[in-house]
Scaffold this motif. Structure first.
Motif, PDB file in Angstrom:
ATOM      1  N   MET A  20       0.729  -1.253   0.039  1.00 34.20           N
ATOM      2  CA  MET A  20      -0.083  -0.039  -0.102  1.00 34.20           C
ATOM      3  C   MET A  20       0.872   1.056   0.012  1.00 34.20           C
ATOM      4  O   MET A  20       0.608   2.376  -0.861  1.00 34.20           O
ATOM      5  N   ASP A  21       2.028   1.163   0.787  1.00 32.48           N
ATOM      6  CA  ASP A  21       2.719   2.359   0.996  1.00 32.48           C
ATOM      7  C   ASP A  21       3.618   2.605  -0.411  1.00 32.48           C
ATOM      8  O   ASP A  21       3.501   3.819  -0.997  1.00 32.48           O
ATOM      9  N   ALA A  22       3.805   1.713  -1.000  1.00 31.34           N
ATOM     10  CA  ALA A  22       4.336   1.670  -2.268  1.00 31.34           C
ATOM     11  C   ALA A  22       3.643   2.175  -3.741  1.00 31.34           C
ATOM     12  O   ALA A  22       4.212   3.148  -4.480  1.00 31.34           O
ATOM     13  N   ALA A  23       2.639   1.854  -3.377  1.00 37.60           N
ATOM     14  CA  ALA A  23       1.451   2.428  -4.654  1.00 37.60           C
ATOM     15  C   ALA A  23       0.162   2.578  -3.971  1.00 37.60           C
ATOM     16  O   ALA A  23      -0.911   2.078  -4.221  1.00 37.60           O
ATOM     17  N   SER A  24       0.322   3.694  -3.235  1.00 37.23           N
ATOM     18  CA  SER A  24      -1.110   4.331  -2.365  1.00 37.23           C
ATOM     19  C   SER A  24      -1.921   4.791  -3.574  1.00 37.23           C
ATOM     20  O   SER A  24      -3.168   4.809  -3.219  1.00 37.23           O
ATOM     21  N   HIS A  25      -1.620   5.128  -4.863  1.00 41.02           N
ATOM     22  CA  HIS A  25      -2.489   5.637  -5.668  1.00 41.02           C
ATOM     23  C   HIS A  25      -3.311   4.531  -6.228  1.00 41.02           C
ATOM     24  O   HIS A  25      -4.387   4.929  -7.000  1.00 41.02           O
ATOM     25  N   GLU A  26      -2.961   3.233  -6.099  1.00 40.36           N
ATOM     26  CA  GLU A  26      -3.729   2.228  -6.408  1.00 40.36           C
ATOM     27  C   GLU A  26      -4.909   1.819  -5.622  1.00 40.36           C
ATOM     28  O   GLU A  26      -5.027   2.058  -4.478  1.00 40.36           O
ATOM     29  N   GLU A  27      -5.919   1.185  -6.284  1.00 41.25           N
ATOM     30  CA  GLU A  27      -7.114   0.602  -5.434  1.00 41.25           C
ATOM     31  C   GLU A  27      -6.558  -0.609  -4.500  1.00 41.25           C
ATOM     32  O   GLU A  27      -5.890  -1.433  -5.105  1.00 41.25           O
ATOM     33  N   TRP A  28      -6.946  -0.360  -3.490  1.00 41.49           N
ATOM     34  CA  TRP A  28      -6.498  -1.814  -2.681  1.00 41.49           C
ATOM     35  C   TRP A  28      -7.623  -2.145  -1.587  1.00 41.49           C
ATOM     36  O   TRP A  28      -7.728  -1.986  -0.566  1.00 41.49           O
ATOM     37  N   TYR A  59      -6.152   3.567   6.780  1.00 40.96           N
ATOM     38  CA  TYR A  59      -4.461   3.618   6.683  1.00 40.96           C
ATOM     39  C   TYR A  59      -4.091   4.133   5.351  1.00 40.96           C
ATOM     40  O   TYR A  59      -3.164   5.103   5.158  1.00 40.96           O
ATOM     41  N   LEU A  60      -4.854   3.737   3.895  1.00 40.46           N
ATOM     42  CA  LEU A  60      -4.597   4.076   2.656  1.00 40.46           C
ATOM     43  C   LEU A  60      -5.033   5.548   2.529  1.00 40.46           C
ATOM     44  O   LEU A  60      -4.411   6.329   2.097  1.00 40.46           O
ATOM     45  N   LEU A  61      -6.075   5.962   3.080  1.00 38.46           N
ATOM     46  CA  LEU A  61      -6.552   7.461   3.083  1.00 38.46           C
ATOM     47  C   LEU A  61      -5.284   8.058   3.776  1.00 38.46           C
ATOM     48  O   LEU A  61      -4.989   9.292   3.249  1.00 38.46           O
ATOM     49  N   THR A  62      -4.906   7.834   4.936  1.00 43.52           N
ATOM     50  CA  THR A  62      -3.855   8.544   5.521  1.00 43.52           C
ATOM     51  C   THR A  62      -2.610   8.704   4.409  1.00 43.52           C
ATOM     52  O   THR A  62      -1.836   9.796   4.455  1.00 43.52           O
ATOM     53  N   ARG A  63      -2.305   7.573   4.037  1.00 38.98           N
ATOM     54  CA  ARG A  63      -1.039   7.631   3.079  1.00 38.98           C
ATOM     55  C   ARG A  63      -1.260   8.567   1.809  1.00 38.98           C
ATOM     56  O   ARG A  63      -0.479   9.500   1.351  1.00 38.98           O
ATOM     57  N   ARG A  64      -2.456   8.563   1.312  1.00 33.78           N
ATOM     58  CA  ARG A  64      -2.861   9.330   0.227  1.00 33.78           C
ATOM     59  C   ARG A  64      -2.901  10.987   0.556  1.00 33.78           C
ATOM     60  O   ARG A  64      -2.336  11.710  -0.160  1.00 33.78           O
ATOM     61  N   ILE A  65      -3.485  11.198   1.547  1.00 36.83           N
ATOM     62  CA  ILE A  65      -3.565  12.544   1.985  1.00 36.83           C
ATOM     63  C   ILE A  65      -1.952  13.128   2.485  1.00 36.83           C
ATOM     64  O   ILE A  65      -1.623  14.330   2.137  1.00 36.83           O
ATOM     65  N   GLU A  66      -1.369  12.229   2.914  1.00 37.72           N
ATOM     66  CA  GLU A  66       0.121  12.594   3.067  1.00 37.72           C
ATOM     67  C   GLU A  66       0.753  12.938   1.982  1.00 37.72           C
ATOM     68  O   GLU A  66       1.561  14.007   1.772  1.00 37.72           O
ATOM     69  N   ARG A  67       0.704  12.240   0.882  1.00 38.05           N
ATOM     70  CA  ARG A  67       1.382  12.231  -0.261  1.00 38.05           C
ATOM     71  C   ARG A  67       0.974  13.472  -1.073  1.00 38.05           C
ATOM     72  O   ARG A  67       1.558  14.361  -1.505  1.00 38.05           O
ATOM     73  N   ALA A  68      -0.296  13.885  -0.881  1.00 38.55           N
ATOM     74  CA  ALA A  68      -1.184  15.109  -1.522  1.00 38.55           C
ATOM     75  C   ALA A  68      -0.504  16.150  -0.832  1.00 38.55           C
ATOM     76  O   ALA A  68      -0.264  17.174  -1.574  1.00 38.55           O
ATOM     77  N   PHE A  84      -5.606  12.947  -9.063  1.00 39.78           N
ATOM     78  CA  PHE A  84      -5.390  11.796  -9.757  1.00 39.78           C
ATOM     79  C   PHE A  84      -4.159  11.100  -9.502  1.00 39.78           C
ATOM     80  O   PHE A  84      -4.149   9.871  -9.416  1.00 39.78           O
ATOM     81  N   GLN A  85      -2.848  11.600  -9.099  1.00 35.81           N
ATOM     82  CA  GLN A  85      -1.707  11.051  -8.859  1.00 35.81           C
ATOM     83  C   GLN A  85      -1.904  10.204  -7.453  1.00 35.81           C
ATOM     84  O   GLN A  85      -1.123   9.315  -7.336  1.00 35.81           O
ATOM     85  N   THR A  86      -2.803  10.699  -6.773  1.00 36.78           N
ATOM     86  CA  THR A  86      -2.688  10.215  -5.163  1.00 36.78           C
ATOM     87  C   THR A  86      -3.846   9.362  -5.096  1.00 36.78           C
ATOM     88  O   THR A  86      -4.098   8.781  -4.127  1.00 36.78           O
ATOM     89  N   GLY A  87      -4.572   8.708  -6.148  1.00 39.48           N
ATOM     90  CA  GLY A  87      -5.640   7.917  -6.064  1.00 39.48           C
ATOM     91  C   GLY A  87      -6.963   8.070  -6.119  1.00 39.48           C
ATOM     92  O   GLY A  87      -7.959   7.264  -6.024  1.00 39.48           O
ATOM     93  N   TRP A  88      -7.434   9.334  -6.454  1.00 42.56           N
ATOM     94  CA  TRP A  88      -8.908   9.765  -6.358  1.00 42.56           C
ATOM     95  C   TRP A  88      -9.025   9.781  -7.904  1.00 42.56           C
ATOM     96  O   TRP A  88      -8.515   9.987  -8.643  1.00 42.56           O
ATOM     97  N   ASN A  89     -10.323   9.320  -7.984  1.00 41.02           N
ATOM     98  CA  ASN A  89     -11.140   9.297  -9.398  1.00 41.02           C
ATOM     99  C   ASN A  89     -11.807  10.618  -9.587  1.00 41.02           C
ATOM    100  O   ASN A  89     -12.193  10.921 -10.661  1.00 41.02           O
ATOM    101  N   SER A  90     -11.971  11.460  -8.818  1.00 44.47           N
ATOM    102  CA  SER A  90     -12.952  12.670  -8.670  1.00 44.47           C
ATOM    103  C   SER A  90     -12.101  13.852  -7.940  1.00 44.47           C
ATOM    104  O   SER A  90     -11.877  13.608  -6.735  1.00 44.47           O
ATOM    105  N   LEU A  91     -12.119  15.020  -8.685  1.00 40.95           N
ATOM    106  CA  LEU A  91     -11.291  16.139  -8.076  1.00 40.95           C
ATOM    107  C   LEU A  91     -12.478  16.718  -6.879  1.00 40.95           C
ATOM    108  O   LEU A  91     -11.639  16.671  -5.644  1.00 40.95           O
ATOM    109  N   GLY A  92     -13.632  16.238  -7.091  1.00 34.23           N
ATOM    110  CA  GLY A  92     -14.512  16.814  -6.017  1.00 34.23           C
ATOM    111  C   GLY A  92     -14.391  15.827  -4.882  1.00 34.23           C
ATOM    112  O   GLY A  92     -14.368  16.333  -3.484  1.00 34.23           O
ATOM    113  N   THR A  93     -14.286  14.744  -4.877  1.00 34.18           N
ATOM    114  CA  THR A  93     -14.097  13.448  -3.730  1.00 34.18           C
ATOM    115  C   THR A  93     -12.835  14.008  -2.967  1.00 34.18           C
ATOM    116  O   THR A  93     -12.661  14.103  -1.904  1.00 34.18           O
ATOM    117  N   PHE A  94     -11.670  14.229  -3.996  1.00 33.93           N
ATOM    118  CA  PHE A  94     -10.425  14.414  -3.488  1.00 33.93           C
ATOM    119  C   PHE A  94     -10.611  15.881  -2.433  1.00 33.93           C
ATOM    120  O   PHE A  94     -10.105  15.831  -1.181  1.00 33.93           O
TER     121      PHE A  94
END
Length: 166
Positions: A20-28, A59-68, A84-94
């Protein structure tokens, strides 16, 4: 991490967490994580939360927000690209999730962070990441329900890091 966790199971959970850490942008989804760990979905979800204190999704949300936050602070990429680079499919959701977790929208955070003079280049990345890690001990939806409740500040957590020489 829980002291009572079986060492073999803990290694399997760490393998999934590392992926998850290595590819937090992917669906897990839990199914994929359980396959990586070689255990059932229910056992994985229960054991992961027991070992790391957070369910896999948080945990995955934490990593995505940290990266963003790092990308907003350190680059001039458009917010849409960062989303999009951090794994969200929608700007609004992000944007909504980011604001719910951090207390400010991505543009506000970028302006504040870039306006503040930092000497972060001299600080090891793992320390900066730990200091900026969001606190997701409760679900994001629960935060939305608590009107007027202050956003909690992340507490630094232990992060493996390369030794720093003086």
């Amino acid at each position: 991490m829980s002291a009572g966790t079986d060492p073999a199971l803990l290694r399997r959970l760490l393998r999934a967490r590392d992926r998850m850490d290595a590819a937090s942008h992917e669906e897990w989804p839990v199914r994929r994580l359980a396959q990586v760990s070689g255990v059932s979905e229910a056992h994985f979800a229960r054991s992961f939360k027991q070992a790391f204190g957070l369910p896999p999704h948080r945990y995955l949300l934490t990593r995505r927000i940290e990266r963003a936050k790092a990308l907003l602070r350190d680059t001039d990429l458009p917010v849409t690209d960062i989303a999009f680079q951090t794994g969200w499919n929608s700007l609004g959701t992000f944007g909504r999730t980011f604001r719910d977790i951090t207390g400010e929208n991505p543009g506000e955070l970028r302006a504040r962070e870039q306006a503040t003079a930092h000497a972060l280049e001299r600080v090891p990345h793992c320390f900066v990441a730990a200091a900026y890690r969001p606190d997701l001990n409760i679900a994001v939806s629960e935060k939305r329900r608590r009107e007027g409740a202050p956003i909690s500040v992340a507490q630094p957590t232990e992060v493996p890091c390369a030794k720093v020489s003086k």
